[in-house]
Design an enzyme around this catalytic site. Structure first.
Site, PDB file in Angstrom:
ATOM      1  N   MET A  13       1.005  -0.925  -0.238  1.00  0.00           N
ATOM      2  CA  MET A  13      -0.304   0.103   0.498  1.00  0.00           C
ATOM      3  C   MET A  13       1.461   1.135   0.438  1.00  0.00           C
ATOM      4  O   MET A  13       1.845   1.776   0.589  1.00  0.00           O
ATOM      5  CB  MET A  13      -0.778  -0.115   1.367  1.00  0.00           C
ATOM      6  CG  MET A  13      -1.636   1.246   1.453  1.00  0.00           C
ATOM      7  SD  MET A  13      -3.361   0.851   2.924  1.00  0.00           S
ATOM      8  CE  MET A  13      -3.931   2.465   2.109  1.00  0.00           C
TER       9      MET A  13
ATOM     10  N   LYS B 219      -4.593   4.715  -2.942  1.00  0.00           N
ATOM     11  CA  LYS B 219      -3.415   5.229  -2.214  1.00  0.00           C
ATOM     12  C   LYS B 219      -4.872   5.696  -0.607  1.00  0.00           C
ATOM     13  O   LYS B 219      -6.229   5.238  -0.993  1.00  0.00           O
ATOM     14  CB  LYS B 219      -4.251   6.831  -2.827  1.00  0.00           C
ATOM     15  CG  LYS B 219      -3.532   6.747  -4.108  1.00  0.00           C
ATOM     16  CD  LYS B 219      -2.595   7.089  -3.729  1.00  0.00           C
ATOM     17  CE  LYS B 219      -1.003   6.957  -5.016  1.00  0.00           C
ATOM     18  NZ  LYS B 219      -1.053   5.585  -5.627  1.00  0.00           N
ATOM     19  N   ASP B 220      -4.221   6.738  -0.029  1.00  0.00           N
ATOM     20  CA  ASP B 220      -5.968   5.421   1.174  1.00  0.00           C
ATOM     21  C   ASP B 220      -6.785   6.963   1.271  1.00  0.00           C
ATOM     22  O   ASP B 220      -6.612   8.241   0.597  1.00  0.00           O
ATOM     23  CB  ASP B 220      -4.396   6.757   2.773  1.00  0.00           C
ATOM     24  CG  ASP B 220      -4.010   5.426   3.673  1.00  0.00           C
ATOM     25  OD1 ASP B 220      -3.945   4.215   3.008  1.00  0.00           O
ATOM     26  OD2 ASP B 220      -2.797   5.686   3.831  1.00  0.00           O
ATOM     27  N   LYS B 221      -7.371   6.849   1.809  1.00  0.00           N
ATOM     28  CA  LYS B 221      -8.734   7.826   2.808  1.00  0.00           C
ATOM     29  C   LYS B 221      -8.914   9.338   2.646  1.00  0.00           C
ATOM     30  O   LYS B 221      -8.917  10.335   2.038  1.00  0.00           O
ATOM     31  CB  LYS B 221      -9.785   7.000   3.580  1.00  0.00           C
ATOM     32  CG  LYS B 221     -11.584   7.967   3.457  1.00  0.00           C
ATOM     33  CD  LYS B 221     -12.056   7.315   4.805  1.00  0.00           C
ATOM     34  CE  LYS B 221     -12.983   7.969   4.738  1.00  0.00           C
ATOM     35  NZ  LYS B 221     -14.209   7.236   6.335  1.00  0.00           N
TER      36      LYS B 221
END
Length: 656
Positions: free
Chosen positions: A1, A288-290
């Site tokens: 990630m 990609k993170d939130k």
């Protein structure tokens, strides 16, 4: 990630006497501002999770979602509805969480004095642009659709009513006993009938159409050409469309996805629901993170740019553009990195402190630690579960995942854990758990299916990536600890016995060669069966750490192949590229301090900022390679602990 750590709390350091005057003044400003605006999260340092500025979708009442995905949506709603709002109680619960020192993050490389700042006060303060395999920073800057005579007319997307679409989707997914759907042609012309035929076939793959006369009226009849076989055929990654695709056009439509406050997989799930396809026909180079605004390239198999562009009219917090057709999908890891634009609000550092910090970041860099998100946020860190897996201690794995734990948790999880501790009955514990897709629910379902004597198979029900996350977390835990020891023992210089890479092969730095290397050339191994270790004290430290954890560094193969660790190498110092910064003044914490790609496309002007505002912000930009953590770079600038536990405790102390 990709390393974009999610954390929406103030990042503050314990204050020295030199900071007291500044701190008291800022505290007075906060109290004064709070009394004017009530619970304005912009001025408060409360650790209340920010709600999205607007809903994800304008209207989803009429959307029909397959049963499996409806369960997932219900799970998400349950999770979202159980937030803890009081910062004092949240901090009290988080006292059982991890700090940086718990996971080996203890060193800094720079000598400047740290200062305070607020990271991600708004998710729009953290913007990530993917860097493609050609080294180009990816931007959303074009909404135009490639012209193609084969594409259906724009009317295709509007000719069907919401009721027609609902009935057609139920037919497509075989949700009822109907074998066909009849759509009356109100304005009976050949052109109108053609548009309806095109709309049904393009929007509901797998359905065929024909025209029939009924009682003097024309109807378009939609039906499955081959029943369930047709449905199975069109909903696979290799053959998602039954109808023809132009041979001259690349099979994959590549596009740029701009998203706000949504992680990559959630975004793809939403796109797939609206397009009525399976998520596995999408590909991407990195997740990609939130809690950020992110811009990345996505590819999808045999979906036209026209259909994708139409989503811009019905989705919020997403925009799609820069469409092109190519003959290949995207692959994980193909990206060269990410470019970050970060705003740290309400900073306390002097201009000199900021200059020193940013010069050090640009010239020296930061320790390439795995960030806090790698290790979880509850009282049971993910690396402990990973260690138990590697030890082949499956009762311990089960216990760590399911046992009651102190700290911040959803109410239904607490009840589930209590039931498990009391009865050790998977069925009884599962009844307490409305959210079945969490790891606990998946493990309980596995235990129900395979029994308590086959925990390995029960654990295997958890998706593979989630299972591997635990052992990768343990590797990261070892790596962080060993790098801290390495820097403490030998400082910021290459020494004999260190490792460096020659191509993809690790070699030891010899005594006569050491002057040819710097700290930026040095790598350290993640433990595994296919790596070598440093030839100095740190090599022995690896062995000692694994022995203490009842593991053999010379035998990292596991009887379950998935859990065998080959190992890898990771640079210990990362020097960001393209580093720039500026300090800006502002009064209103709710206004953005820079323009996004979407702002530019919509020609939104940047708000006029005061020259002498009440608050100061540090706006920084930098590029990082894949799998490095932006928050570890920010940690080096501010010189503070980035853990949620530390920040919530500091924040609530600050409010007293």
């Amino acid at each position: 990630m990709e390393a974009v750590e999610v954390n929406n709390v103030s990042l503050k350091r314990p204050r020295s006497e030199d900071d007291v005057a500044n701190a008291d003044e800022i505290k007075r400003q906060k109290i004064s501002e709070k009394s004017k605006t009530g619970n304005d999260s912009g001025q408060s340092v409360e650790t209340v999770p920010e709600q999205p500025d607007k809903p994800l979708l304008e209207d989803t009442k009429n959307e029909i979602i397959p049963n499996e995905e409806s369960e997932e949506q219900e799970d998400e709603e349950l999770e979202d509805s159980d937030e803890d709002g009081d910062p004092e109680s949240f901090a009290d619960m988080m006292k059982h969480g991890l700090t940086e020192s718990d996971v080996g993050i203890t060193k800094f490389v720079s000598s400047h004095k740290g200062f305070s700042g607020i990271l991600k006060e708004r998710y729009s303060d953290f913007v990530v642009h993917e860097i493609g395999k050609d080294g180009r920073v990816i931007h959303l800057d074009d909404f135009s659709v490639p012209v193609d005579d084969e594409d259906p007319s724009e009317e295709t997307f509007t000719v069907l009513s919401d009721e027609d679409k609902q009935r057609l989707e139920e037919l497509q997914l075989l949700k009822n006993k109907e074998t066909s759907v009849a759509i009356e042609v109100i304005e009976d012309t050949k052109e109108k009938r053609t548009v309806i035929h095109q709309a049904v076939k393009s929007l509901f793959p797998g359905l065929e159409t024909k025209t029939e006369d009924r009682d003097g009226k024309k109807y378009i009849i939609a039906y499955h050409a081959a029943g369930k076989k047709a449905l199975a055929k069109v909903r696979t990654a290799t053959d998602p469309r039954k109808h023809s695709w132009p041979k001259s056009r690349g099979s994959y439509c590549h596009f740029v996805l701009y998203k706000e406050n949504k992680d990559t997989m959630d975004a793809i799930n939403v796109l797939s629901k609206f397009l009525r396809v399976k998520p596995n026909i999408f590909s991407y180079m990195g997740t990609k993170d939130k809690r950020a605004i992110t811009v990345q390239e996505i590819a999808v198999l045999r979906i036209t740019a026209q259909r994708l562009a139409h989503l811009n009219k019905c989705l919020m917090n997403f925009k799609l553009g820069n469409f092109s057709y190519k003959n290949h999908p995207l692959k994980l890891g193909e990206l060269q990195g990410n470019h970050f634009t970060v705003v740290l609000r309400n900073i306390t550092g002097t201009d000199d402190q900021i200059e020193q910090a940013m010069h050090s970041l640009r010239e020296i860099g930061f320790i390439n630690y795995y960030g806090m998100q790698r290790f979880g946020t509850t009282a049971v860190p993910t690396y402990q579960i990973g260690r138990a897996i590697l030890q082949n201690n499956w009762n311990e794995v089960m216990d760590l995942i399911l046992k009651p734990r102190p700290g911040a948790e959803k109410g239904y999880l607490v009840k589930c854990r209590e039931e498990w501790a009391k009865t050790k009955d998977p069925a009884a514990a599962l009844k307490k758990l409305p959210v079945k897709r969490c790891v606990e629910g998946q493990l309980l379902r596995g235990l129900l299916k395979y029994g308590m004597k086959n925990i390995i198979s029960a654990f295997g029900i958890i998706p593979r990536n989630n299972r591997l996350m635990y052992i990768h977390s343990y590797q990261s835990y070892v790596w962080n600890n060993m790098v801290s020891k390495r820097i403490e023992e030998y400082g910021l210089r290459a020494v004999p016995g260190d490792l460096t890479l020659k191509g993809a092969t690790a070699v030891h730095i010899e005594e006569g060669d050491v002057d040819n290397y710097t700290i930026h050339d040095v790598v350290m191994p993640l433990p595994g069966f296919d790596v070598i270790y440093p030839k100095h004290k740190i090599g022995e430290a690896y062995k000692e750490m694994l022995v203490a954890d009842n593991l053999d560094i010379n035998n990292m193969r596991h009887k379950v192949r998935d859990y065998s660790l080959s190992g890898a190498y990771r640079k210990i110092i990362i020097r960001p590229q393209n580093v720039t910064w500026e300090v800006v003044a502002y009064d209103d914490p709710r206004i953005p301090l820079f323009t996004t790609d979407l702002d530019k496309l919509e020609a939104k002007p940047l708000p006029v900022l005061p020259t002498d505002g009440k608050f100061r912000a540090l706006k920084m930009e930098f590029s990082l390679p894949p799998s490095t953590y932006a928050t570890m770079a920010i940690r080096e600038v501010l010189k503070m602990d980035t853990s949620i536990k530390n920040q919530t405790q500091l924040n609530t102390t600050w409010l007293r």
